[in-house]
Design an enzyme around this catalytic site. Structure first.
Site, PDB file in Angstrom:
ATOM      1  N   LYS A 135      78.180 -17.489 -27.662  1.00 37.61           N
ATOM      2  CA  LYS A 135      79.905 -18.405 -27.618  1.00 37.61           C
ATOM      3  C   LYS A 135      79.605 -19.450 -27.959  1.00 37.61           C
ATOM      4  O   LYS A 135      80.923 -20.254 -27.969  1.00 37.61           O
ATOM      5  CB  LYS A 135      80.133 -18.590 -26.082  1.00 37.61           C
ATOM      6  N   CYS A 175      87.572 -26.018 -24.281  1.00 35.01           N
ATOM      7  CA  CYS A 175      86.098 -25.969 -24.999  1.00 35.01           C
ATOM      8  C   CYS A 175      85.877 -26.566 -26.334  1.00 35.01           C
ATOM      9  O   CYS A 175      84.392 -26.902 -26.164  1.00 35.01           O
ATOM     10  CB  CYS A 175      86.478 -24.777 -25.322  1.00 35.01           C
TER      11      CYS A 175
HETATM   12  N1  SAJ Z   1      93.270 -27.799 -34.071  1.00 38.81           N
HETATM   13  C1  SAJ Z   1      93.376 -28.465 -34.947  1.00 38.81           C
HETATM   14  N2  SAJ Z   1      93.335 -28.082 -36.222  1.00 38.81           N
HETATM   15  C2  SAJ Z   1      92.950 -26.935 -36.417  1.00 38.81           C
HETATM   16  C3  SAJ Z   1      93.443 -26.069 -35.200  1.00 38.81           C
HETATM   17  C4  SAJ Z   1      92.590 -26.611 -34.130  1.00 38.81           C
HETATM   18  O1  SAJ Z   1      93.056 -29.836 -35.442  1.00 38.81           O
HETATM   19  O2  SAJ Z   1      93.512 -26.203 -37.240  1.00 38.81           O
HETATM   20  C5  SAJ Z   1      92.361 -28.307 -32.691  1.00 38.81           C
HETATM   21  C6  SAJ Z   1      93.513 -28.299 -31.826  1.00 38.81           C
HETATM   22  O3  SAJ Z   1      94.614 -29.091 -32.019  1.00 38.81           O
HETATM   23  C7  SAJ Z   1      92.970 -28.643 -30.084  1.00 38.81           C
HETATM   24  C8  SAJ Z   1      91.561 -28.230 -30.261  1.00 38.81           C
HETATM   25  O4  SAJ Z   1      91.808 -27.894 -31.914  1.00 38.81           O
HETATM   26  O5  SAJ Z   1      93.150 -30.061 -29.762  1.00 38.81           O
HETATM   27  C9  SAJ Z   1      91.184 -26.942 -29.696  1.00 38.81           C
HETATM   28  O6  SAJ Z   1      92.206 -26.023 -30.847  1.00 38.81           O
HETATM   29  P1  SAJ Z   1      91.887 -24.305 -30.850  1.00 38.81           P
HETATM   30  O7  SAJ Z   1      93.328 -23.732 -31.033  1.00 38.81           O
HETATM   31  O8  SAJ Z   1      90.978 -24.707 -31.823  1.00 38.81           O
HETATM   32  O9  SAJ Z   1      90.977 -23.804 -29.117  1.00 38.81           O
HETATM   33  P2  SAJ Z   1      90.865 -23.588 -28.102  1.00 38.81           P
HETATM   34  O10 SAJ Z   1      90.398 -25.215 -27.341  1.00 38.81           O
HETATM   35  O11 SAJ Z   1      92.486 -23.594 -27.233  1.00 38.81           O
HETATM   36  O12 SAJ Z   1      89.929 -21.887 -27.725  1.00 38.81           O
HETATM   37  C10 SAJ Z   1      89.222 -22.317 -28.393  1.00 38.81           C
HETATM   38  C11 SAJ Z   1      89.444 -20.520 -29.125  1.00 38.81           C
HETATM   39  N3  SAJ Z   1      88.416 -21.148 -30.269  1.00 38.81           N
HETATM   40  C12 SAJ Z   1      87.751 -20.405 -30.806  1.00 38.81           C
HETATM   41  O13 SAJ Z   1      88.699 -20.213 -32.005  1.00 38.81           O
HETATM   42  C13 SAJ Z   1      86.391 -20.110 -31.696  1.00 38.81           C
HETATM   43  C14 SAJ Z   1      89.319 -19.228 -27.777  1.00 38.81           C
HETATM   44  O14 SAJ Z   1      88.878 -18.140 -29.233  1.00 38.81           O
HETATM   45  C15 SAJ Z   1      87.888 -19.864 -27.199  1.00 38.81           C
HETATM   46  O15 SAJ Z   1      88.580 -18.370 -26.708  1.00 38.81           O
HETATM   47  C16 SAJ Z   1      88.242 -21.383 -26.013  1.00 38.81           C
HETATM   48  O16 SAJ Z   1      88.520 -22.142 -27.494  1.00 38.81           O
HETATM   49  C17 SAJ Z   1      87.431 -21.297 -24.986  1.00 38.81           C
HETATM   50  O17 SAJ Z   1      87.914 -21.111 -24.095  1.00 38.81           O
HETATM   51  O18 SAJ Z   1      86.110 -21.675 -25.786  1.00 38.81           O
END
Ligand code: SAJ
Length: 441
Positions: free
Chosen positions: A246, A300
């Site tokens: 994780k 996360c």
């Molecule tokens: N973000 C960017 N650029 C990107 C992708 C995301 O700036 O290309 C930013 C988003 O705007 C946000 C942050 O990153 O601020 C996180 O967003 P996210 O969509 O990447 O992830 P979370 O936090 O919503 O969910 C993550 C996911 N983990 C992964 O993709 C490895 C999800 O599958 C997990 O279940 C979750 O964390 C968790 O609960 O751990």
């Protein structure tokens, strides 16, 4: 007729283990075989979910709609009352319908105290403290709260993102302290959730899962449980491996976003468009650069990598650097806003979005919110804050997007919410634009 013990012995070659050890293994296998058939989601299964947040509530309601008798436990009596009325306290597509139907069918009820159950799922927050050390007090409290009611034969699962070793040293230890033998009286496992906010109900069922038991018997029992309602593949390992999986997943994403964020700052200094660079670079068959933004938020990705850094400060150099790059991005955005503000006589800034990412109502660790707060604190200009996913915000008066765009001379895009994607370019005419999400570039 063969007894359970006979069956176990018949299925395996005789080992050279000392008699005592062998007996204990046979006992464990026997316990496992007695339990196997019982951990299928269905009307017989009593499930107690501790922590009714973004993971606990969808899990509880999903299991309720699968026929399990679910008790959801939360420390907040307000949350408990809301759920018992069939309503929800968080925004997530279709969650309202699922909670309502589970509650109305009498399959989900909420309470402030745990009850006896066949399966316990602990889904409580694991934040980091100001010194970036994990705060596991809520896992400890949850494990301690269930210990007195956990009966023999129960399965206890930790789903909260946790540092390696937490399932053994906190959850299993609390249950052992209550007199239960792990792997014989009670099965203990770690199973991280992987759902993406905004797609939780789909991903709860469709995603592959990893399940790590404290001992093989616990792994087997937990596998059985998840396989009964997950359509994705469920992979069994030990609890420490599952905990690291994780952390590795979220750190991987953090490092990759940090790369995009660093690139955006390098490109800005070089006077080239990062969006164009990424679009073209991604045509390479082995390149897949993520999107830059105003920083990384949520409970996360902005938090979990610190669990690795805290456990190995010398070794986790890249993971720490990525966190620092992503944490620094909001300050870089603030500086750009100040530079723009210095160019106009009376800066009026339309701040588009407050949440941590698109199309959710979640403000946790939101870089957008931090940026707007800092702009307000430093009185950089008049702020017109737009957030279509919130009805109100305690600090900022929220205004409709049309009003903000018509009055502002600076437009700051912080979140790529769907309604913002519909903004016509003419609405930005003669305004200074800082587009941290590449919505209009
Ligand atoms: N973000 C960017 N650029 C990107 C992708 C995301 O700036 O290309 C930013 C988003 O705007 C946000 C942050 O990153 O601020 C996180 O967003 P996210 O969509 O990447 O992830 P979370 O936090 O919503 O969910 C993550 C996911 N983990 C992964 O993709 C490895 C999800 O599958 C997990 O279940 C979750 O964390 C968790 O609960 O751990």
């Amino acid at each position: 007729m063969a007894t359970v013990t006979d069956t176990v012995n018949a299925a395996e070659p005789r080992s050279a283990l000392p008699a005592e050890l062998e007996k204990s293994q046979v006992r464990k296998r026997a316990a496992l075989m007695r339990r196997r058939a019982s951990f299928r989601a269905g009307p017989e299964l009593r499930v107690c979910v501790v922590g009714l947040g973004y993971i606990g509530l969808p899990t509880a309601s999903l299991l309720g709609t699968k026929g399990c008798q679910v008790t959801g436990v939360d420390v907040s009596s307000e949350v408990v009352a809301t759920i018992n009325e069939g309503r929800i306290h968080i925004e997530e597509p279709d969650l309202d319908l699922m909670v309502k139907s589970a509650v109305q069918a009498g399959k989900l009820r909420a309470s402030t105290t745990p009850v006896e159950a066949d399966v316990y799922i602990l889904a409580v927050p694991t934040p980091i403290a100001a010194d970036k050390q994990p705060d596991l007090s809520m896992v400890q409290a949850a494990a301690r709260s269930i210990a007195p009611v956990v009966g023999k034969g129960a399965l206890v699962i930790l789903e909260s993102t946790s540092p390696v070793g937490t399932t053994e040293t906190i959850v299993a230890r609390e249950l052992a302290a209550a007199g239960l033998v792990i792997g014989e009286d009670v099965f203990v496992a770690y199973c991280p959730e992987r759902v993406l906010p905004g797609r939780i109900l789909t991903e709860l069922v469709e995603n592959d899962r990893v399940v790590g038991g404290v001992g093989d018997t616990s792994t087997e029992v937990a596998l059985e449980f998840y396989q009964s309602f997950v359509r994705g593949e469920v992979v069994g390992v030990d609890s420490r491996t599952a905990e690291m999986v994780k952390l590795a997943e979220n750190s991987f994403r953090d490092v990759n976003i940090a790369y995009a964020n660093e690139l955006s700052m390098v490109c800005a200094r070089a006077g080239v468009s990062v969006w164009e660079v990424i679009r073209i670079a991604n045509r390479h068959p082995r390149v897949k650069i993520l999107q830059p933004g105003p920083g990384v938020g949520g409970h996360c990705i902005a938090v979990d990598p610190w669990f690795i850094v805290a456990s190995d400060p010398q070794g986790a150099k890249l993971i720490r650097a990525a966190r620092e790059v992503n944490d620094a991005k909001p300050h870089w955005v603030i500086e750009r806003v100040k530079q723009c503000a210095a160019k106009v006589r009376e800066p009026v800034i339309a701040c588009l979005g407050l949440t941590f990412k698109a199309d959710v109502d979640d403000l946790r660790e939101s870089p957008a919110l931090d940026i707007v707060k800092e702009l307000a604190r430093e009185r950089v200009g008049e702020l017109l804050v737009v957030e279509p996913h919130l009805l109100f915000h305690p600090e900022f008066e929220l205004v409709p997007v049309e009003e903000a765009l018509s009055r502002a001379n600076i437009v700051l895009v912080l979140v790529d919410h769907k309604p913002f994607k519909r903004i016509r370019r003419e609405a930005l005419h003669e305004k200074l634009l800082i587009d941290t999400r590449g919505l209009f570039l």
